[in-house]
Write a protein that holds these residues in place. Structure first.
Motif, PDB file in Angstrom:
ATOM      1  N   GLU A 148       0.812  -1.219   0.000  1.00  0.00           N
ATOM      2  CA  GLU A 148       0.000   0.000   0.000  1.00  0.00           C
ATOM      3  C   GLU A 148       0.843   1.266   0.000  1.00  0.00           C
ATOM      4  N   LEU A 149       2.162   1.128  -0.190  1.00  0.00           N
ATOM      5  CA  LEU A 149       3.049   2.281  -0.127  1.00  0.00           C
ATOM      6  C   LEU A 149       3.840   2.522  -1.410  1.00  0.00           C
ATOM      7  N   VAL A 150       4.010   1.499  -2.223  1.00  0.00           N
ATOM      8  CA  VAL A 150       4.887   1.582  -3.388  1.00  0.00           C
ATOM      9  C   VAL A 150       4.299   2.475  -4.489  1.00  0.00           C
ATOM     10  N   ASN A 151       5.178   3.156  -5.215  1.00  0.00           N
ATOM     11  CA  ASN A 151       4.777   3.910  -6.399  1.00  0.00           C
ATOM     12  C   ASN A 151       4.702   2.959  -7.584  1.00  0.00           C
ATOM     13  N   ASP A 214      -5.599   5.315   9.376  1.00  0.00           N
ATOM     14  CA  ASP A 214      -5.324   4.838  10.723  1.00  0.00           C
ATOM     15  C   ASP A 214      -4.954   3.361  10.666  1.00  0.00           C
ATOM     16  N   ILE A 215      -3.678   3.059  10.881  1.00  0.00           N
ATOM     17  CA  ILE A 215      -3.226   1.663  10.759  1.00  0.00           C
ATOM     18  C   ILE A 215      -3.613   0.826  11.981  1.00  0.00           C
ATOM     19  N   THR A 216      -4.201   1.453  13.008  1.00  0.00           N
ATOM     20  CA  THR A 216      -4.664   0.701  14.177  1.00  0.00           C
ATOM     21  C   THR A 216      -6.176   0.490  14.150  1.00  0.00           C
ATOM     22  N   GLY A 218      -9.842  -0.844  13.897  1.00  0.00           N
ATOM     23  CA  GLY A 218     -10.319  -2.183  14.218  1.00  0.00           C
ATOM     24  C   GLY A 218      -9.773  -2.710  15.530  1.00  0.00           C
ATOM     25  N   THR A 219      -8.904  -1.937  16.178  1.00  0.00           N
ATOM     26  CA  THR A 219      -8.354  -2.325  17.472  1.00  0.00           C
ATOM     27  C   THR A 219      -8.701  -1.255  18.507  1.00  0.00           C
ATOM     28  N   LYS A 220      -8.342  -1.516  19.767  1.00  0.00           N
ATOM     29  CA  LYS A 220      -8.602  -0.553  20.843  1.00  0.00           C
ATOM     30  C   LYS A 220      -7.424   0.391  21.046  1.00  0.00           C
ATOM     31  N   ALA A 221      -6.394   0.258  20.228  1.00  0.00           N
ATOM     32  CA  ALA A 221      -5.207   1.096  20.371  1.00  0.00           C
ATOM     33  C   ALA A 221      -5.508   2.531  19.937  1.00  0.00           C
ATOM     34  N   GLU A 222      -4.667   3.461  20.403  1.00  0.00           N
ATOM     35  CA  GLU A 222      -4.802   4.849  20.003  1.00  0.00           C
ATOM     36  C   GLU A 222      -4.574   4.986  18.495  1.00  0.00           C
ATOM     37  N   PRO A 223      -5.302   5.881  17.834  1.00  0.00           N
ATOM     38  CA  PRO A 223      -5.122   6.053  16.380  1.00  0.00           C
ATOM     39  C   PRO A 223      -3.669   6.386  16.020  1.00  0.00           C
ATOM     40  N   LYS A 224      -3.198   5.768  14.958  1.00  0.00           N
ATOM     41  CA  LYS A 224      -1.847   6.038  14.456  1.00  0.00           C
ATOM     42  C   LYS A 224      -1.943   6.167  12.942  1.00  0.00           C
ATOM     43  N   PHE A 225      -1.760   7.393  12.454  1.00  0.00           N
ATOM     44  CA  PHE A 225      -1.977   7.655  11.041  1.00  0.00           C
ATOM     45  C   PHE A 225      -0.688   7.498  10.231  1.00  0.00           C
ATOM     46  N   GLN A 226      -0.871   6.953   9.032  1.00  0.00           N
ATOM     47  CA  GLN A 226       0.240   6.768   8.091  1.00  0.00           C
ATOM     48  C   GLN A 226      -0.205   7.236   6.714  1.00  0.00           C
ATOM     49  N   ASN A 227       0.670   7.927   6.011  1.00  0.00           N
ATOM     50  CA  ASN A 227       0.365   8.337   4.642  1.00  0.00           C
ATOM     51  C   ASN A 227       0.527   7.152   3.704  1.00  0.00           C
ATOM     52  N   LYS A 228      -0.554   6.804   3.019  1.00  0.00           N
ATOM     53  CA  LYS A 228      -0.537   5.635   2.137  1.00  0.00           C
ATOM     54  C   LYS A 228      -0.772   6.035   0.686  1.00  0.00           C
ATOM     55  N   SER A 229      -0.287   5.175  -0.210  1.00  0.00           N
ATOM     56  CA  SER A 229      -0.493   5.369  -1.647  1.00  0.00           C
ATOM     57  C   SER A 229      -1.839   4.828  -2.102  1.00  0.00           C
ATOM     58  N   ARG A 230      -2.318   3.838  -1.371  1.00  0.00           N
ATOM     59  CA  ARG A 230      -3.591   3.177  -1.723  1.00  0.00           C
ATOM     60  C   ARG A 230      -4.078   2.400  -0.517  1.00  0.00           C
ATOM     61  N   ILE A 231      -5.329   1.990  -0.565  1.00  0.00           N
ATOM     62  CA  ILE A 231      -5.880   1.094   0.448  1.00  0.00           C
ATOM     63  C   ILE A 231      -6.383  -0.157  -0.264  1.00  0.00           C
ATOM     64  N   ILE A 232      -6.032  -1.314   0.274  1.00  0.00           N
ATOM     65  CA  ILE A 232      -6.469  -2.595  -0.285  1.00  0.00           C
ATOM     66  C   ILE A 232      -7.300  -3.317   0.766  1.00  0.00           C
TER      67      ILE A 232
END
Length: 324
Positions: A148-151, A214-216, A218-232
């Motif tokens: 989800e990160l590659v160009n 938010d890569i977390t 679906g879990t109870k963890a604190e939100p952690k955002f990542q810049n992605k190229s796409r979502i699968i």
């Protein structure tokens, strides 16, 4: 420049149409080739064996490229060509054509072309000219996997059938979202939110990191955002996942997926919608993840089940082959 291109297309149409003629009376020069595509599309879906499907696809791809080389094809309605999905930008500057070839019971291969038009003016007093640029998309899904990160590029494309294109709300932002479907395997299916941008020569590139996810989730963890190229999204092949642009909310709204058993969280084929909805909202040049969108008792804001613009009068299985 866009207005000039529209003006040129208008001049071409006026020159070949009688002012009293109806739209249905107009004949494109490539109509006979579209007739051939229509016949070949039946073979892509219903041929008795894989060899005949592959042979039909070789001719299908060749003829479609010939049709797209005509600049007028960007306004043509391809709805009668089965298995071909066409998505068009809101300003008619580009189109993406994709289709799938189902081999055996669960092997999907994908093919496509991009078509981009720009106006070129030669010299100070030169007449403007429409440049029609075509690029073939080469499926490399097996090597790309779930990255989800590659160009990516036209030569290295994550193959799928695109069913919608979503522009950025700000006109100055030239990056688009493409929504796609991938049959993937017998037990699981994928949907994609891809990013695409065209350079000044009309060549697309995929994988621009404009999705804050938010890569977390679906879990109870604190939100952690990542810049992605796409979502699968990958989920059970026997269920339906909704993922589309919702004009009432100005968001990409999609089903939240969850495993049937929490102990199987790493097994994507057991994932299915859990009747909650998430979304992507455009904020400051990024599409940002929004959790638990409230759609209760609001039928007008529920994510719309996908339908390509050219799907009128066609059955769903002619666009996406159904599993037996």
């Amino acid at each position: 420049m866009v207005l000039i291109r529209y003006f040129l297309i208008l001049i071409i149409l006026v020159s070949v149409l009688d002012t009293k003629a109806k739209e249905s009376d107009f004949q494109f020069s490539f109509e006979s080739k579209v007739d051939t595509l229509e016949m070949l599309s039946d073979s892509l879906i219903y041929a008795p064996n894989d060899f005949r499907k592959i042979y039909a696809n070789i001719n299908y791809k060749r003829i479609l490229k010939e049709v797209l080389s005509d600049s007028m094809s960007i306004i043509y309605n391809f709805s009668r060509v089965k298995n071909l999905s066409v998505v068009t930008s809101t300003n008619n500057q580009f189109r993406v054509y994709t289709w799938t070839l189902l081999l055996g019971k669960d092997e999907y291969d994908y093919f496509g072309f991009t078509q981009y038009q720009r106006t070129i003016k030669k010299g100070l007093f030169g007449s403007p000219k429409i440049e029609n640029v075509i690029f073939e998309l080469t499926n490399r899904s097996s090597s790309i996997g779930n990255d989800e990160l590659v160009n990516l590029s036209t030569e290295n494309w994550l193959g799928c059938v695109y069913y919608n294109v979503v522009p950025a709300p700000k006109k100055k932002d030239k990056t688009f979202l493409l929504l796609g479907w991938d049959g993937y395997a017998y037990s699981s299916t994928k949907k994609l939110i891809e990013t695409v941008k065209f350079n000044n020569k009309g060549k697309p590139s995929f994988g621009h990191k404009i999705i804050k996810y938010d890569i977390t989730h679906g879990t109870k963890a604190e939100p952690k955002f990542q810049n992605k190229s796409r979502i699968i999204f990958e989920y059970n092949g026997n269920v339906t996942m909704h993922c589309n642009y919702n004009p009432n909310l100005n968001m990409i709204v999609f089903d939240h997926l969850a495993p049937s058993n929490p102990t199987l969280a790493s097994v994507k084929r057991v994932y299915a919608p859990d009747f909650t909805y998430d979304a992507l909202l455009y904020q400051k040049k990024f599409w940002t993840y929004q959790k638990d969108i409230d759609v209760r008792n609001k039928t007008d804001v529920k994510a719309i089940k996908w339908r390509p613009k050219d799907i009128q009068n066609r059955k769903l299985e002619t666009i996406i082959p159904m599993r037996n």
